[in-house]
Design an enzyme around this catalytic site. Structure first.
Site, PDB file in Angstrom:
ATOM      1  N   GLY A 144       0.819  -1.216   0.000  1.00  0.00           N
ATOM      2  CA  GLY A 144       0.000   0.000   0.000  1.00  0.00           C
ATOM      3  C   GLY A 144       0.849   1.260   0.000  1.00  0.00           C
TER       4      GLY A 144
ATOM      5  N   ARG B 292      -4.394  -1.866  10.676  1.00  0.00           N
ATOM      6  CA  ARG B 292      -5.014  -3.171  10.403  1.00  0.00           C
ATOM      7  C   ARG B 292      -4.894  -4.092  11.617  1.00  0.00           C
ATOM      8  NH1 ARG B 292      -5.989  -4.585   5.372  1.00  0.00           N
ATOM      9  NH2 ARG B 292      -5.442  -6.755   5.741  1.00  0.00           N
TER      10      ARG B 292
ATOM     11  N   THR C 104       5.632   0.870   6.635  1.00  0.00           N
ATOM     12  CA  THR C 104       4.374   0.506   7.269  1.00  0.00           C
ATOM     13  C   THR C 104       3.760   1.738   7.866  1.00  0.00           C
ATOM     14  OG1 THR C 104       3.453  -0.462   9.277  1.00  0.00           O
ATOM     15  CG2 THR C 104       5.843  -0.435   9.126  1.00  0.00           C
ATOM     16  N   ILE C 105       2.702   2.205   7.261  1.00  0.00           N
ATOM     17  CA  ILE C 105       2.045   3.411   7.763  1.00  0.00           C
ATOM     18  C   ILE C 105       1.501   3.136   9.164  1.00  0.00           C
ATOM     19  CG2 ILE C 105      -0.270   2.977   6.875  1.00  0.00           C
ATOM     20  CD1 ILE C 105      -0.208   5.913   5.818  1.00  0.00           C
ATOM     21  N   ASP C 106       1.212   1.853   9.444  1.00  0.00           N
ATOM     22  CA  ASP C 106       0.646   1.470  10.739  1.00  0.00           C
ATOM     23  C   ASP C 106       1.700   1.389  11.849  1.00  0.00           C
ATOM     24  OD1 ASP C 106      -1.706   1.193   9.369  1.00  0.00           O
ATOM     25  OD2 ASP C 106      -1.717  -0.999   9.376  1.00  0.00           O
TER      26      ASP C 106
ATOM     27  N   ILE D 190      -4.714  10.162   3.617  1.00  0.00           N
ATOM     28  CA  ILE D 190      -3.471  10.154   4.390  1.00  0.00           C
ATOM     29  C   ILE D 190      -2.363   9.409   3.647  1.00  0.00           C
ATOM     30  CG2 ILE D 190      -2.403   9.176   6.463  1.00  0.00           C
ATOM     31  CD1 ILE D 190      -5.053   9.753   7.909  1.00  0.00           C
ATOM     32  N   ARG D 191      -2.729   8.272   3.084  1.00  0.00           N
ATOM     33  CA  ARG D 191      -1.714   7.444   2.404  1.00  0.00           C
ATOM     34  C   ARG D 191      -1.023   8.183   1.269  1.00  0.00           C
ATOM     35  NH1 ARG D 191      -3.647   1.546   1.280  1.00  0.00           N
ATOM     36  NH2 ARG D 191      -3.384   2.273  -0.842  1.00  0.00           N
TER      37      ARG D 191
ATOM     38  N   GLY E 283       6.074  -3.280   2.796  1.00  0.00           N
ATOM     39  CA  GLY E 283       5.628  -3.710   4.116  1.00  0.00           C
ATOM     40  C   GLY E 283       6.078  -5.112   4.477  1.00  0.00           C
TER      41      GLY E 283
ATOM     42  N   ARG F  93       0.070  -5.700  -5.329  1.00  0.00           N
ATOM     43  CA  ARG F  93       0.055  -6.850  -4.422  1.00  0.00           C
ATOM     44  C   ARG F  93       0.033  -8.107  -5.279  1.00  0.00           C
ATOM     45  NH1 ARG F  93      -0.805  -4.810   0.607  1.00  0.00           N
ATOM     46  NH2 ARG F  93      -2.091  -2.969   0.798  1.00  0.00           N
TER      47      ARG F  93
HETATM   48  P1  ATP Z   1       1.338  -3.258   3.271  1.00  0.00           P
HETATM   49  O1  ATP Z   1       0.638  -4.420   3.894  1.00  0.00           O
HETATM   50  O2  ATP Z   1       1.983  -2.351   4.264  1.00  0.00           O
HETATM   51  O3  ATP Z   1       0.516  -2.514   2.297  1.00  0.00           O
HETATM   52  P2  ATP Z   1       2.988  -5.304   2.192  1.00  0.00           P
HETATM   53  O4  ATP Z   1       4.368  -5.293   1.652  1.00  0.00           O
HETATM   54  O5  ATP Z   1       2.770  -6.130   3.425  1.00  0.00           O
HETATM   55  O6  ATP Z   1       2.569  -3.801   2.414  1.00  0.00           O
HETATM   56  P3  ATP Z   1       1.543  -7.164   0.533  1.00  0.00           P
HETATM   57  O7  ATP Z   1       0.556  -6.918  -0.541  1.00  0.00           O
HETATM   58  O8  ATP Z   1       1.155  -8.036   1.654  1.00  0.00           O
HETATM   59  O9  ATP Z   1       1.963  -5.722   1.061  1.00  0.00           O
HETATM   60  O10 ATP Z   1       2.874  -7.769  -0.096  1.00  0.00           O
HETATM   61  C1  ATP Z   1       3.600  -7.093  -1.108  1.00  0.00           C
HETATM   62  C2  ATP Z   1       4.216  -8.087  -2.035  1.00  0.00           C
HETATM   63  O11 ATP Z   1       4.974  -9.037  -1.298  1.00  0.00           O
HETATM   64  C3  ATP Z   1       3.188  -8.855  -2.836  1.00  0.00           C
HETATM   65  O12 ATP Z   1       3.599  -8.881  -4.186  1.00  0.00           O
HETATM   66  C4  ATP Z   1       3.190 -10.230  -2.201  1.00  0.00           C
HETATM   67  O13 ATP Z   1       2.888 -11.255  -3.099  1.00  0.00           O
HETATM   68  C5  ATP Z   1       4.617 -10.355  -1.685  1.00  0.00           C
HETATM   69  N1  ATP Z   1       4.655 -11.284  -0.551  1.00  0.00           N
HETATM   70  C6  ATP Z   1       3.874 -11.223   0.542  1.00  0.00           C
HETATM   71  N2  ATP Z   1       4.148 -12.246   1.390  1.00  0.00           N
HETATM   72  C7  ATP Z   1       5.113 -12.982   0.793  1.00  0.00           C
HETATM   73  C8  ATP Z   1       5.814 -14.182   1.154  1.00  0.00           C
HETATM   74  N3  ATP Z   1       5.579 -14.822   2.300  1.00  0.00           N
HETATM   75  N4  ATP Z   1       6.734 -14.655   0.284  1.00  0.00           N
HETATM   76  C9  ATP Z   1       6.982 -14.003  -0.872  1.00  0.00           C
HETATM   77  N5  ATP Z   1       6.360 -12.886  -1.264  1.00  0.00           N
HETATM   78  C10 ATP Z   1       5.440 -12.367  -0.449  1.00  0.00           C
HETATM   79 MG    MG Z   2       1.291  -5.994   4.940  1.00  0.00          MG
END
Ligand code: ATP
Ligand code: MG
Length: 440
Positions: free
Chosen positions: A88, A255, A208-210, A364-365, A179, A154
């Site tokens: 995000g 979250r 991580t905005i959170d 905010i984001r 994140g 994502r």
């Molecule tokens: P936020 O939750 O703060 O928005 P995030 O990085 O946690 O950010 P996600 O959408 O959960 O956002 O993950 C971002 C990318 O990381 C995605 O492309 C997702 O497929 C990949 N990813 C998440 N978990 C794994 C994992 N366990 N192994 C490999 N890739 C992962």
């Molecule tokens: Mg996340």
């Protein structure tokens, strides 16, 4: 319990080259700028914690100090770096991208930098997304804008395919700004590189905005986020105060962790109830939120409720069962649910309430980083560049005890960082809201 072994950062090999920082700081000794290889920062912050470990001092858990090293691993003339932003949006992403590019060039003379577009999707040739050249010109003004110039996404991508892409483009260093999910992805990519014997450094700047990632201190963008959320709380109070039986509800991001709700409430000093995922509460009954809220409105004529988006499971059965493309729970819409229940509850008691609902989340984001976050983003990015150039990998940067630190990814994805219901932050919130200590 975290041990010293959990905090050892991996390296690609012996750093054998002299840092070019010497020529950057002309005519002066640069020794004072270098961080000693063995410099470490204590994790425990009280004598009682240290004593409870019952280990010799050299075995206490410590973080590796971040910063420039006198010896580096990568030869700047032959180094190509890449940046990817995933997950995000969060204020400060463009500041991080800009400072990665600038630190690589300013400090090390590495000017061959590309950006993979739309998160890990940009590392999968099947998406047809070509990397963009991140030149000094390209990044010159990007910090003035919110969002990420590289785009984000994502959804899972095959690690073998992503590493093939790094090899295809001749990438030596991959910076992942994202994140918890993105850091898990970065860890998997660095493992695959190691398995193939590739000398590719993978360094994360946790987003991580959170503020829910452990060990890194405060996350970038968090200060900007709660400052904006506080403005919504102030607006909610003005609206609620002007209405008959006015109830202002502000839904903040958060979250799994209620940091934005707590800090924005403390900043605005006008919230009467703060609801966070870490502290269970009920709506109904003598000690439920609805009864307390009715009493508060009867006493003072209005009320302001701050609710973190992640409290859904406390409110609605089944909230959080659905998931997004990355497997994250979709947490429902607790603020709107609360609004409807409060309105119905007043009606049941023969009264009419005026509800005002604010959801500043997406606003905010997407804003640019405040000055404090801008400085922080820039310095985190510089720390990431120093770590990568010295051959460190499978790690993220953070800030502990006013020092920048390098932390293995494994340590930061093990658990999440949360508001402790027994801690001083929550106590401050209880004191400033005068809400009951328990509403269960
Ligand atoms: P936020 O939750 O703060 O928005 P995030 O990085 O946690 O950010 P996600 O959408 O959960 O956002 O993950 C971002 C990318 O990381 C995605 O492309 C997702 O497929 C990949 N990813 C998440 N978990 C794994 C994992 N366990 N192994 C490999 N890739 C992962
Ligand atoms: Mg996340």
């Amino acid at each position: 319990m975290v041990t010293l072994a959990d905090l050892q950062v991996a390296t690609l090999g012996e750093p054998r080259l002299d840092s070019p920082l010497a020529s950057y700081v002309e005519g002066r000794s640069t020794n004072q700028y270098y961080v000693a290889e063995g410099d470490r920062i204590l994790m425990d912050d009280t004598q009682a914690l240290v004593e409870s470990r019952q280990v010799p001092w050299e075995e206490l858990p410590t973080f590796e100090a971040g910063g420039p090293r006198a010896r580096i691993f990568f030869d700047p003339a032959r180094t190509k770096a890449a940046v990817v932003t995933c997950g995000g949006l969060c204020p400060g992403l463009n500041n991080v991208i800009r400072s990665l590019v600038r630190a690589l060039d300013d400090h090390y003379g590495v000017s061959d930098v590309v950006g993979f577009r739309n998160g890990y999707a940009g590392l999968d040739p099947a998406t047809g997304l070509e990397p963009v050249a991140l030149t000094r010109d390209y990044v010159a003004d990007i910090h003035e804008r919110g969002g990420t110039v590289l785009g984000s996404s994502r959804g899972a991508r095959d690690v073998g395919v992503m590493v093939d892409t790094l090899v295809h483009h001749g990438i030596d260093i991959l910076f992942v700004v994202g994140g918890d999910g993105s850091m898990r992805g970065a860890h998997v990519i660095s493992e695959e590189c190691r398995r193939r014997g590739l000398e590719i450094a993978v360094v994360g700047v946790p987003k991580t905005i959170d503020n829910d990632i452990p060990h890194i201190g405060q996350s970038f963008g968090f200060q900007t986020a709660f400052a904006r959320a506080a403005q919504s709380i102030t607006a909610a109070k003005v609206e609620a105060q002007a209405a008959v039986n006015g109830v202002g509800i502000v839904q903040t991001m958060g979250r799994h962790a209620g940091f934005i709700a707590c800090y924005s409430a403390l900043a605005a000093q006008t919230a009467n109830f703060v609801l966070i995922p870490e502290v269970p509460f009920t709506l109904d009954g003598e000690n439920g939120l609805l009864a307390h809220l009715r009493r508060r409105v009867a006493d003072r004529g209005y009320a302001v409720v701050v609710v973190a988006e992640g409290v859904g499971p406390h409110l609605q059965e089944g909230a959080g069962d659905a998931t997004d493309a990355s497997g994250n729970a979709i947490l429902g819409d607790p603020g709107r649910y609360l609004r409807d229940r409060i309105r119905a509850d007043f009606a049941e008691h023969g009264e009419e309430a005026t509800l005002r609902f604010f959801d500043p989340g997406y606003l905010i984001r997407s804003v640019p980083a405040d000055p404090a976050d801008a400085v922080y983003c820039s310095r985190l990015a510089q720390t990431a560049v120093h770590a990568a150039m010295s051959g460190r990998t499978d790690m993220v940067v953070g800030r502990r005890r006013h020092r920048f630190v390098n932390v293995p990814i494994g340590a930061v994805v093990q658990r999440s960082h949360n508001v402790s219901p027994d801690g001083d932050l929550w106590l401050s919130v209880l004191e400033s809201t005068a809400q009951p200590r328990s509403m269960v």
